[in-house]
Motif scaffolding. Structure first.
Motif, PDB file in Angstrom:
ATOM      1  N   ASP A  80       0.821  -1.204   0.000  1.00 28.55           N
ATOM      2  CA  ASP A  80       0.000   0.000   0.000  1.00 28.55           C
ATOM      3  C   ASP A  80       0.860   1.261   0.000  1.00 28.55           C
ATOM      4  O   ASP A  80       0.478   2.276  -0.591  1.00 28.55           O
ATOM      5  N   ALA A  81       2.020   1.179   0.645  1.00 28.75           N
ATOM      6  CA  ALA A  81       2.923   2.338   0.702  1.00 28.75           C
ATOM      7  C   ALA A  81       3.734   2.490  -0.582  1.00 28.75           C
ATOM      8  O   ALA A  81       4.344   3.540  -0.819  1.00 28.75           O
ATOM      9  N   GLY A  82       3.761   1.441  -1.414  1.00 31.37           N
ATOM     10  CA  GLY A  82       4.543   1.497  -2.642  1.00 31.37           C
ATOM     11  C   GLY A  82       6.034   1.536  -2.395  1.00 31.37           C
ATOM     12  O   GLY A  82       6.795   2.042  -3.221  1.00 31.37           O
ATOM     13  N   ASP A  83       6.476   0.991  -1.266  1.00 28.93           N
ATOM     14  CA  ASP A  83       7.884   1.027  -0.859  1.00 28.93           C
ATOM     15  C   ASP A  83       8.552  -0.296  -1.227  1.00 28.93           C
ATOM     16  O   ASP A  83       8.333  -1.321  -0.568  1.00 28.93           O
ATOM     17  N   LYS A  84       9.404  -0.301  -2.270  1.00 21.73           N
ATOM     18  CA  LYS A  84      10.038  -1.525  -2.719  1.00 21.73           C
ATOM     19  C   LYS A  84      10.972  -2.109  -1.671  1.00 21.73           C
ATOM     20  O   LYS A  84      11.055  -3.334  -1.502  1.00 21.73           O
ATOM     21  N   ASP A  85      11.693  -1.251  -0.968  1.00 23.35           N
ATOM     22  CA  ASP A  85      12.598  -1.751   0.067  1.00 23.35           C
ATOM     23  C   ASP A  85      11.818  -2.468   1.161  1.00 23.35           C
ATOM     24  O   ASP A  85      12.216  -3.537   1.631  1.00 23.35           O
ATOM     25  N   ALA A  86      10.694  -1.880   1.555  1.00 23.50           N
ATOM     26  CA  ALA A  86       9.864  -2.500   2.592  1.00 23.50           C
ATOM     27  C   ALA A  86       9.232  -3.796   2.085  1.00 23.50           C
ATOM     28  O   ALA A  86       9.061  -4.762   2.847  1.00 23.50           O
ATOM     29  N   GLN A  87       8.893  -3.836   0.809  1.00 25.69           N
ATOM     30  CA  GLN A  87       8.318  -5.052   0.232  1.00 25.69           C
ATOM     31  C   GLN A  87       9.328  -6.194   0.273  1.00 25.69           C
ATOM     32  O   GLN A  87       9.013  -7.321   0.683  1.00 25.69           O
ATOM     33  N   GLY A  88      10.556  -5.892  -0.163  1.00 27.89           N
ATOM     34  CA  GLY A  88      11.603  -6.914  -0.115  1.00 27.89           C
ATOM     35  C   GLY A  88      11.912  -7.342   1.307  1.00 27.89           C
ATOM     36  O   GLY A  88      12.116  -8.530   1.578  1.00 27.89           O
ATOM     37  N   ALA A  89      11.913  -6.374   2.226  1.00 28.36           N
ATOM     38  CA  ALA A  89      12.198  -6.687   3.631  1.00 28.36           C
ATOM     39  C   ALA A  89      11.123  -7.586   4.224  1.00 28.36           C
ATOM     40  O   ALA A  89      11.424  -8.497   5.011  1.00 28.36           O
ATOM     41  N   ALA A  90       9.859  -7.344   3.861  1.00 32.35           N
ATOM     42  CA  ALA A  90       8.771  -8.169   4.382  1.00 32.35           C
ATOM     43  C   ALA A  90       8.937  -9.619   3.944  1.00 32.35           C
ATOM     44  O   ALA A  90       8.743 -10.549   4.746  1.00 32.35           O
ATOM     45  N   LEU A  91       9.288  -9.828   2.674  1.00 35.58           N
ATOM     46  CA  LEU A  91       9.484 -11.195   2.190  1.00 35.58           C
ATOM     47  C   LEU A  91      10.703 -11.847   2.833  1.00 35.58           C
ATOM     48  O   LEU A  91      10.658 -13.017   3.230  1.00 35.58           O
ATOM     49  N   ASN A  92      11.801 -11.096   2.949  1.00 30.00           N
ATOM     50  CA  ASN A  92      13.022 -11.676   3.515  1.00 30.00           C
ATOM     51  C   ASN A  92      12.873 -11.987   5.000  1.00 30.00           C
ATOM     52  O   ASN A  92      13.501 -12.910   5.514  1.00 30.00           O
ATOM     53  N   ALA A  93      12.029 -11.209   5.692  1.00 30.51           N
ATOM     54  CA  ALA A  93      11.781 -11.483   7.107  1.00 30.51           C
ATOM     55  C   ALA A  93      10.930 -12.727   7.301  1.00 30.51           C
ATOM     56  O   ALA A  93      10.892 -13.311   8.388  1.00 30.51           O
ATOM     57  N   HIS A  94      10.210 -13.127   6.251  1.00 33.25           N
ATOM     58  CA  HIS A  94       9.345 -14.306   6.318  1.00 33.25           C
ATOM     59  C   HIS A  94       9.699 -15.265   5.180  1.00 33.25           C
ATOM     60  O   HIS A  94       8.827 -15.901   4.590  1.00 33.25           O
ATOM     61  N   LYS A  95      10.992 -15.393   4.899  1.00 37.89           N
ATOM     62  CA  LYS A  95      11.410 -16.191   3.745  1.00 37.89           C
ATOM     63  C   LYS A  95      11.061 -17.667   3.915  1.00 37.89           C
ATOM     64  O   LYS A  95      10.824 -18.364   2.927  1.00 37.89           O
ATOM     65  N   ALA A  96      11.016 -18.159   5.140  1.00 42.11           N
ATOM     66  CA  ALA A  96      10.668 -19.568   5.338  1.00 42.11           C
ATOM     67  C   ALA A  96       9.266 -19.856   4.800  1.00 42.11           C
ATOM     68  O   ALA A  96       9.039 -20.842   4.087  1.00 42.11           O
ATOM     69  N   SER A  97       8.318 -18.979   5.120  1.00 39.52           N
ATOM     70  CA  SER A  97       6.955 -19.157   4.635  1.00 39.52           C
ATOM     71  C   SER A  97       6.886 -18.974   3.127  1.00 39.52           C
ATOM     72  O   SER A  97       6.231 -19.757   2.415  1.00 39.52           O
ATOM     73  N   ALA A  98       7.545 -17.922   2.622  1.00 42.80           N
ATOM     74  CA  ALA A  98       7.460 -17.608   1.198  1.00 42.80           C
ATOM     75  C   ALA A  98       8.088 -18.703   0.336  1.00 42.80           C
ATOM     76  O   ALA A  98       7.524 -19.099  -0.692  1.00 42.80           O
ATOM     77  N   VAL A  99       9.262 -19.205   0.764  1.00 39.67           N
ATOM     78  CA  VAL A  99       9.922 -20.267  -0.006  1.00 39.67           C
ATOM     79  C   VAL A  99       9.117 -21.563   0.085  1.00 39.67           C
ATOM     80  O   VAL A  99       8.990 -22.301  -0.897  1.00 39.67           O
ATOM     81  N   ALA A 100       8.543 -21.823   1.262  1.00 40.93           N
ATOM     82  CA  ALA A 100       7.739 -23.034   1.429  1.00 40.93           C
ATOM     83  C   ALA A 100       6.542 -23.020   0.489  1.00 40.93           C
ATOM     84  O   ALA A 100       6.217 -24.039  -0.145  1.00 40.93           O
TER      85      ALA A 100
END
Length: 402
Positions: A80-100
């Motif tokens: 919603d904020a359109g922040d690419k850095d925050a988007q990447g950070a959100a995925l990397n902080a939850h990479k176990a779920s995303a990769v699974a």
């Protein structure tokens, strides 16, 4: 024409238009998603896949599948904020779920043995047609060995309820073999060792299915058929439309031209209304002479001024429809002969269905006109009125996002 026949004509044609148009989404190419995958050798017998996934869809699908509420909260806030850095950070902080989630829906195998995936680096962020995409690189270790690798994708299935008809476009260069493939729910996997004609069929089928399910393109074609007075007019109109959309289709798919879908889709809807309205205007202006050539033009094509003008309009709108076709295929990579092959075959699929529709519908219309000029005018008039109405409704919906 008798009152009974007139009512039958109106009823049948209105029912056809209602069947084709009602209940269809305003965006004929919307409510879907495309996954992009590049497959290459990863060294030491491994296979490396680089996936690009629509970010917001990836977030909600992963959060739902893995029951990860914190990913949903952080990921949607970043979106919603359109922040690419925050988007990447959100995925990397939850990479176990995303990769699974990704490896449950996407896999590589060697022979009958499933390969094991390991993430390479972090998630990255990019953009396609103004939409954020997440990048995920995976190395697959295949215990089975051999070079008969199969790729399977079931990412973002219809059952999740978020999108419908997800396509996975794969390009590969592995073990001396290169090519591309299009995967969907009906055809979820392919082998890298597949033959050239199997690759041909995949993209041919994808193009044919796109035209058959793209209701706006079918209605545009019906408007062309209804407004054509002679066989040469529909042949020239179809040829003009084909040449035009082939040009922009290739340019857009190769990344040379980039026009937002927010512009393309409303103009496609407007083109439907204009071409259908053109025939209605001729009926109002010339009544029973609407199907007559005003004055035969000179030259090989023997078109009058109205015929040439209509041909020019069709060509211009065909340029816009080509952008819609390219958006549906969703390929915008750098030039390659493999990519060109895929685009051409996709286009052949589109053209085959288009010619089949013309071959079935136009002779029926010609026969009706010869048996009763009035019945022919009523039929084409009602068809054009219904098509024009749907085009205007879609134009308003797509312009204002309704």
């Amino acid at each position: 024409m008798s009152q009974r026949v007139r009512r039958a004509v109106i009823g049948i044609t209105a029912a056809v238009i209602a069947f084709l148009g009602l209940g269809q989404p305003a965006y004929a190419h919307g409510f879907s998603s495309t996954v992009y995958v590049n497959v290459a050798s990863g060294g030491e017998g491994r296979i490396r896949t680089t996936l690009q996934l629509e970010y917001d869809l990836f977030i909600v699908s992963t959060a739902d599948y893995e029951k990860d509420d914190s990913l949903f909260t952080a990921g949607t806030a970043a979106f919603d904020a359109g922040d690419k850095d925050a988007q990447g950070a959100a995925l990397n902080a939850h990479k176990a779920s995303a990769v699974a989630y990704a490896t449950q829906r996407f896999s590589v195998s060697s022979g009958d043995t499933a390969c094991t995936a390991a993430q390479v680096g972090d998630f990255t962020m990019g953009q396609r047609e103004g939409v954020p995409y997440a990048g995920l690189t995976l190395d697959w270790t295949c215990a089975g060995g051999g070079d008969d690798h199969a790729v399977r994708s079931g990412l973002f299935p219809d059952a999740e309820g978020y999108v419908k008809g997800t396509k996975t476009i794969v390009t590969y260069d592995v073990d001396g073999r290169s090519g591309s493939a299009a995967l969907d729910a009906a055809h979820p996997s392919f082998s890298i060792s597949q033959t050239w004609y199997e690759r041909f069929w995949e993209f041919f089928r994808l193009g044919a299915e796109h035209l058959l399910t793209g209701i706006d393109h079918i209605l545009f074609l019906l408007a062309l058929i209804a407004g054509s007075r002679r066989p040469r007019e529909i042949v020239l109109a179809a040829t003009s439309f084909t040449l035009a959309h082939s040009v922009t289709f290739m340019l857009a798919a190769l990344g040379v031209v980039d026009v937002p879908s927010g512009i393309v889709e409303p103009v496609i809807a407007l083109s439907i209304a204009v071409v259908a309205g053109w025939h209605l205007w001729r009926i109002w202006r010339r009544r029973g002479l609407a199907t007559d050539m005003e004055t035969l033009g000179e030259g090989h094509f023997s078109l009058d001024r109205a015929g040439w003008t209509r041909l020019g309009v069709v060509f211009c709108f065909g340029l816009v429809h080509g952008l819609g076709f390219a958006g549906a295929l969703g390929i915008d990579e750098a030039w390659s002969w493999t990519l060109l092959w895929s685009l051409l075959v996709f286009n052949v699929g589109i053209e085959t269905v288009q010619l089949a529709i013309i071959a079935v519908v136009f002779p029926v219309l010609i026969l009706l006109r010869r048996r009763s000029r009035v019945a022919g005018l009523w039929t084409t008039g009602v068809i054009s009125a219904g098509v024009a109405a749907m085009g205007l409704v879609w134009f308003v919906q797509r312009t204002f996002g309704l």
